[in-house]
Design a protein around this motif. Structure first.
Motif, short mmCIF file in Angstrom:
data_model
loop_
_atom_site.label_atom_id
_atom_site.label_comp_id
_atom_site.label_asym_id
_atom_site.label_seq_id
_atom_site.Cartn_x
_atom_site.Cartn_y
_atom_site.Cartn_z
N VAL A 1 0.84 -1.21 0.00
CA VAL A 1 0.00 0.00 0.00
C VAL A 1 0.86 1.25 0.00
CG1 VAL A 1 -1.97 1.15 1.06
CG2 VAL A 1 -1.43 -1.17 1.74
N ILE A 2 0.46 2.21 -0.81
CA ILE A 2 1.08 3.54 -0.76
C ILE A 2 -0.04 4.53 -0.41
CG2 ILE A 2 2.23 5.35 -2.09
CD1 ILE A 2 3.48 3.15 -3.80
N ASP A 3 0.19 5.29 0.66
CA ASP A 3 -0.81 6.25 1.11
C ASP A 3 -0.07 7.53 1.47
OD1 ASP A 3 -2.74 7.73 2.38
OD2 ASP A 3 -3.07 6.33 4.02
N GLY A 4 -0.12 8.51 0.59
CA GLY A 4 0.65 9.74 0.81
C GLY A 4 2.13 9.41 0.86
N ASP A 5 2.79 9.83 1.95
CA ASP A 5 4.23 9.58 2.08
C ASP A 5 4.53 8.19 2.60
OD1 ASP A 5 4.41 12.18 1.45
OD2 ASP A 5 4.62 12.88 3.53
N ARG A 6 3.50 7.47 3.01
CA ARG A 6 3.75 6.17 3.64
C ARG A 6 3.71 5.04 2.63
NH1 ARG A 6 -0.59 5.24 8.03
NH2 ARG A 6 -1.90 6.20 6.46
N ASN B 1 -10.27 6.86 2.24
CA ASN B 1 -9.33 6.02 1.50
C ASN B 1 -7.94 6.19 2.11
OD1 ASN B 1 -11.50 5.50 -0.11
ND2 ASN B 1 -10.53 6.11 -2.03
N CYS B 2 -7.51 5.20 2.86
CA CYS B 2 -6.21 5.29 3.53
C CYS B 2 -5.77 3.88 3.90
CB CYS B 2 -6.31 6.16 4.79
SG CYS B 2 -7.47 5.52 6.02
N ALA B 3 -4.49 3.75 4.26
CA ALA B 3 -3.94 2.44 4.62
C ALA B 3 -4.71 1.83 5.79
CB ALA B 3 -2.46 2.58 4.98
N ILE C 1 -1.39 -1.21 -3.92
CA ILE C 1 -2.55 -0.32 -3.95
C ILE C 1 -2.06 1.10 -3.68
CG2 ILE C 1 -4.71 0.27 -2.79
CD1 ILE C 1 -4.45 -2.90 -1.90
N VAL C 2 -2.41 2.03 -4.54
CA VAL C 2 -2.07 3.44 -4.33
C VAL C 2 -3.36 4.16 -3.95
CG1 VAL C 2 -1.16 5.53 -5.40
CG2 VAL C 2 -0.20 3.29 -6.03
N MET C 3 -3.39 4.71 -2.75
CA MET C 3 -4.60 5.35 -2.26
C MET C 3 -4.72 6.77 -2.81
SD MET C 3 -6.58 3.65 -0.40
CE MET C 3 -6.63 2.08 0.48
N ARG D 1 -1.38 12.88 -11.15
CA ARG D 1 -0.08 13.03 -10.46
C ARG D 1 0.32 11.73 -9.79
NH1 ARG D 1 -1.61 18.24 -9.13
NH2 ARG D 1 -2.50 17.59 -7.14
N LEU D 2 -0.64 11.11 -9.07
CA LEU D 2 -0.33 9.85 -8.37
C LEU D 2 0.03 8.74 -9.36
CD1 LEU D 2 -3.14 9.80 -5.63
CD2 LEU D 2 -0.66 9.98 -5.24
N ILE D 3 -0.67 8.73 -10.49
CA ILE D 3 -0.41 7.70 -11.51
C ILE D 3 1.03 7.83 -12.02
CG2 ILE D 3 -1.00 6.99 -13.87
CD1 ILE D 3 -3.96 7.73 -13.14
N ALA D 4 1.44 9.08 -12.28
CA ALA D 4 2.80 9.31 -12.79
C ALA D 4 3.83 8.99 -11.71
CB ALA D 4 2.94 10.75 -13.26
N GLU D 5 3.58 9.49 -10.49
CA GLU D 5 4.57 9.34 -9.43
C GLU D 5 4.77 7.87 -9.03
OE1 GLU D 5 3.68 11.73 -6.02
OE2 GLU D 5 5.28 10.80 -4.81
#
Ligand code: OOB
Length: 542
Positions: free
Chosen positions: A44-49, A84-86, A257-259, A270-274
């Motif tokens: 899981v990726i949630d913000g910086d985590r 939507n978060c870890a 999973i990218v939240m 942005r999230l898709i690219a990063e």
């Protein structure tokens, strides 16, 4: 101390086992297996985590242990409301591991919806978010206490108070871990929420066996694997996001999973690219927003695969997906009650653009019926009814409603009107349930009408769907009142009752009387025609 629910009959259960659909594992299986296989892979990726499978599983076991040492476990239920978060993923698995049966409320739900789930389940545990308006002050919880409905334990994400803070509950006990104690595989694992067409929202019991099958099969049909990086942009609690193939399908495949907090295109692109996202899932209204954004900003690279479902998707908008968003489209027609249909990745383009897919399972038994209940031939519209290895057998504690919603053979009437092709593919062409599908968010007309009627000046109320270019449908409340009532007053009335914002009527229309059918019910088809005619007279675009 098991939850009472409508079970699958023994002969069908035996068939589903014999055919390998039901494998008698807990719903935490997907996470457990992927943790064993690739513990260091990012789950899981949630913000910086970023949490690896090992870290995710540790957090799950920590929370499950703390809950059990607090006296919670088998026989208990929980109402959960997280963004939507870890923590959403951790909490869900921890509750399953501890044998606590949760319902995951949608984050936009307010007092009315949450109060209703609490009333139905009498949960021992409530997990919420301190940042949500319901929990930012103590009013909601105080109200529950006054009514004698307060759950024994309340835990809040980002609570300033150490006793109730979810982060503290995730930290572990320092003691040896208790073994997992999930409910048995053919018992209720959790409750899914029904979009509903009745006055009060209904809860859908889902067993470990039935849900796990839908996840394994969905992950395979959608071609997920360890390289999958999935953007979770729709509400995590929704059945589409959880299991079609969703969060649990990705965990099963060992992907990541990218939240995302919402489907807002700028943030999602942005999230898709990063994070090099490969797969996303959207409702049709969000697809249009993404297409508009992509026309200016370019396609969301490196996205390869877009699942679209939840509401009617026109072939015109579908056809633009490969070009404008530069990815492969897969249509999904599903329901929280069970049945999920997908177009397949190797289908011809015309099928993918114009059909909503075919069922997951060869044992999804589908009947299309005319008004008199007789089967319709392929190519003709008919009301969908279904029975199968992951379609539920009855709403929680709703015998009366269940007797309408199911036939004598246990087929569930979904309220959708569909056309079937000889090869089993379905196209959704209409609806007989009294519901508004507002960009994938379902609004039960009866619920809103009953709430409007609680206003002292309202004599009659009818909620109808009208076409909307962006949302597909929007809701119009037609009211008959004693004297004129402002729209803003009625909107405030509904908000004061604690209704979620997406259920507020988009428009109010006052009239002298409502047209009736020959048996004296509101004639909603006539009402829609009258509204359309009135709009046309006033030059309002459809
Ligand atoms: C999904 O689940 P629910 O429970 O919010 O809503 C189910 C209803 C269906 O009965 C149908 O009326 C509508 O939503 N629906 C569609 C559709 N997908 C769902 N109508 C037209 N075209 C579609 N593709 O919405 C849901 C659950 C799992 C996967 C996907 C969607």
């Amino acid at each position: 101390m098991l939850i009472d629910f409508c079970r699958f009959p023994a002969d069908l259960a035996a068939r589903y086992r014999a055919r390998g659909y039901w494998i008698d594992e807990p719903l935490t299986r997907a996470l457990d297996e992927s943790t064993r296989a690739t513990p260091e892979a990012i789950a899981v990726i949630d913000g910086d985590r970023q949490l690896s499978y090992r870290e995710l599983s540790d957090a799950v076991a920590n929370l499950a242990d703390r809950l059990r040492r607090d006296g919670l476990g088998r026989g208990d239920t929980a109402v959960v409301q997280l963004p939507n978060c870890a923590e959403f993923i951790i909490t869900f698995h921890a509750l399953l591991r501890a044998g606590i049966v949760p319902v995951n409320a949608i984050y936009s739900h307010r007092q009315l919806e949450m109060g209703n789930y609490i009333q139905q389940l009498k949960p021992a545990l409530l997990i919420g978010d301190h940042a949500h308006e319901l929990f930012a002050t103590g009013d909601f919880l105080d109200g529950l206490t006054t009514r004698g409905q307060a759950p024994r334990r309340v835990i809040l994400k980002d609570s300033p108070d150490a006793d109730t803070a979810l982060s503290a509950w995730l930290a572990g006990t320092g003691q040896a871990r208790l073994p997992a104690d999930p409910t048995p595989p053919d018992e209720v694992a959790f409750f899914q929420l029904s979009g509903g067409s009745t006055g009060t929202p209904k809860l859908i019991p889902r067993t470990h066996n039935d849900y796990d099958y839908s996840i394994r099969a969905s992950a395979e049909i959608c071609g997920l694997d360890r390289q999958t990086r999935f953007l979770c942009a729709l509400p995590a609690a929704h059945n589409f996001t959880m299991s079609s193939p969703g969060i649990l399908g990705v965990l099963h495949a060992g992907g990541c999973i990218v939240m995302a907090p919402s489907p807002d295109p700028a943030a999602c692109f942005r999230l898709i690219a990063e994070h090099r996202v490969t797969v996303a899932a959207l409702v049709p209204s969000a697809v249009q927003l993404w297409q508009r954004h992509a026309a200016l900003a370019g396609p969301p690279a490196p996205l390869r695969h877009l699942l679209v479902g939840g509401a009617s998707f026109t072939p015109e908008i579908a056809r633009a997906v490969p070009d404008v968003l530069n990815c492969q489209l897969q249509q999904v027609f599903g329901m929280a009650e069970g049945l999920v249909n997908y177009t397949r990745l190797d289908d011809d383009p015309e099928t993918v653009m114009s059909m909503q897919g075919r069922p997951i399972s060869p044992d999804d038994d589908i009947r299309l019926l005319d008004e008199t209940g007789r089967p319709v031939p392929d190519g003709q519209p008919g009301a969908l009814s279904v029975r199968g290895p992951y379609t539920f057998r009855g709403y929680f504690k709703s015998p009366e409603h269940n007797s309408q919603a199911f036939d004598k053979d246990g087929f569930y009437h979904s309220g959708d009107v569909v056309i079937r092709r000889p090869d089993g593919y379905l196209r959704v062409v209409g609806r007989i349930k009294d519901q508004i599908n507002r960009g994938g968010e379902k609004v039960a007309a009866e619920e809103i009408e009953a709430l409007l009627m609680r206003h002292p000046l309202i004599r009659q109320a009818a909620l109808v769907a009208m076409p909307d270019a962006m949302l597909g449908e929007r809701s119009v409340a037609v009211i008959v009142s004693n004297g004129s009532v402002k729209s803003s007053t009625l909107r405030r009335h509904l908000r004061d009752l604690g209704l979620a914002d997406y259920k507020l009527p988009d428009r109010f229309h006052q009239t002298d009387s409502l047209p009736l059918t020959h048996i004296g019910k509101t004639d909603k088809r006539r009402l829609r025609e009258m509204l359309q005619a009135a709009d046309a007279r006033q030059g309002v675009p459809a």
